[in-house]
Design a protein around this motif. Structure first.
Motif, short mmCIF file in Angstrom:
data_model
loop_
_atom_site.label_atom_id
_atom_site.label_comp_id
_atom_site.label_asym_id
_atom_site.label_seq_id
_atom_site.Cartn_x
_atom_site.Cartn_y
_atom_site.Cartn_z
N UNK A 70 0.82 -1.22 0.00
CA UNK A 70 0.00 0.00 0.00
C UNK A 70 0.85 1.27 0.00
N UNK A 71 0.42 2.21 -0.81
CA UNK A 71 0.94 3.58 -0.81
C UNK A 71 -0.25 4.52 -0.89
N UNK A 82 -3.22 3.56 -3.28
CA UNK A 82 -2.72 2.89 -4.47
C UNK A 82 -1.80 1.78 -3.99
N UNK A 83 -1.09 1.16 -4.93
CA UNK A 83 -0.14 0.10 -4.60
C UNK A 83 1.21 0.42 -5.22
N UNK A 84 2.27 -0.04 -4.56
CA UNK A 84 3.62 0.05 -5.12
C UNK A 84 4.05 -1.35 -5.51
N UNK A 85 4.63 -1.46 -6.68
CA UNK A 85 5.19 -2.72 -7.16
C UNK A 85 6.68 -2.69 -6.89
N UNK A 86 7.12 -3.43 -5.88
CA UNK A 86 8.55 -3.47 -5.55
C UNK A 86 8.78 -4.37 -4.36
N UNK A 165 -7.03 11.94 -9.89
CA UNK A 165 -6.01 11.65 -8.88
C UNK A 165 -4.73 12.35 -9.32
N UNK A 166 -4.13 13.05 -8.40
CA UNK A 166 -2.83 13.68 -8.64
C UNK A 166 -2.16 13.88 -7.29
N UNK A 167 -0.88 14.20 -7.34
CA UNK A 167 -0.18 14.47 -6.09
C UNK A 167 1.12 13.70 -5.98
N UNK A 168 1.62 13.61 -4.76
CA UNK A 168 2.89 12.96 -4.46
C UNK A 168 2.62 11.59 -3.84
N UNK A 169 3.35 10.60 -4.29
CA UNK A 169 3.21 9.25 -3.75
C UNK A 169 3.90 9.21 -2.39
N UNK A 170 3.18 8.71 -1.40
CA UNK A 170 3.74 8.52 -0.06
C UNK A 170 3.89 7.02 0.17
N UNK A 171 5.15 6.60 0.21
CA UNK A 171 5.47 5.20 0.47
C UNK A 171 5.42 4.94 1.97
N UNK A 172 5.26 3.67 2.33
CA UNK A 172 5.30 3.30 3.74
C UNK A 172 6.72 3.54 4.26
N UNK A 173 6.84 3.62 5.57
CA UNK A 173 8.14 3.82 6.19
C UNK A 173 9.11 2.69 5.84
N UNK A 174 8.60 1.54 5.46
CA UNK A 174 9.45 0.41 5.10
C UNK A 174 10.43 0.76 3.99
N UNK A 175 10.04 1.70 3.13
CA UNK A 175 10.89 2.08 2.00
C UNK A 175 12.01 3.04 2.40
N UNK A 176 11.90 3.67 3.55
CA UNK A 176 12.90 4.66 3.92
C UNK A 176 13.75 4.25 5.11
N UNK A 177 13.51 3.08 5.65
CA UNK A 177 14.28 2.63 6.82
C UNK A 177 15.66 2.18 6.43
#
Length: 177
Positions: A70-71, A82-86, A165-177
């Motif tokens: 989830x993002x 939305x969803x992130x593929x990664x 829909x527009x804007x900035x994607x906010x990834x979960x904290x898992x992506x920035x740890x």
């Protein structure tokens, strides 16, 4: 080649970790830490067990793995899930044999069945368009970091899934740890 695509099972996590390490061992654009990302996503609220898929060979061994998590896409007071593929991981001995394609196709189909409207990916500009991805900027969707427009992409799982829909994607904290 008989390959089954299905959700991962907890008892496979170590084999999947080894697979992810193997898959990125020779990758040009890799920090060799993708296996840690998988672990962090599994421990986060962004994790969707049904959309963490594994490709299993005829010997019941994992040869590919993919995560959709989830993002949110945020624009001022509007927030859309939305969803992130990664990441997408295929064991080196099985790369370029359609395993990644099968994983992605199955994941997008399952996500659509679960009611998700869109998927975001940061990936190869010539590979992901085969699955309907195009620059996210087409919808005025931006990454939260500097990245070339042609590698930050999105796709609609349903007709007009990103309409308004527009804007900035906010990834979960898992992506920035």
């Amino acid at each position: 080649m008989d390959t089954i695509i299905r959700p991962e099972q907890k008892q496979e996590f170590k084999k999947i970790q080894d697979l992810v390490i193997n898959a990125f061992s020779n990758a040009e654009f890799s920090d060799q830490q993708e296996y840690l990302l998988v672990e962090r996503i599994r421990r986060s609220d962004a994790y969707i067990p049904e959309l963490s898929l594994v490709a299993i060979d005829s010997d019941d061994q994992p040869i590919g793995h993919l995560l959709l998590s989830k993002v949110t896409i945020v624009d001022e007071d509007q927030s859309v899930e939305s969803l992130a593929l990664a990441p997408v991981s295929v064991a080196t001995d099985y790369q370029k044999k359609g395993i990644g394609r099968r994983l992605i196709t199955e994941a997008l189909s399952r996500a659509k069945e679960m009611g998700y409207q869109s998927v975001i990916v940061l990936g190869h500009e010539h590979y992901y368009p085969k699955f309907g991805f195009k620059p996210a900027s087409s919808w005025n969707i931006r990454a939260p970091f500097d990245v070339p427009d042609n590698v930050f992409m999105a796709t609609e799982l349903t007709e007009n899934g990103l309409h308004d829909v527009q804007g900035v994607v906010h990834y979960s904290e898992a992506f920035s740890s």
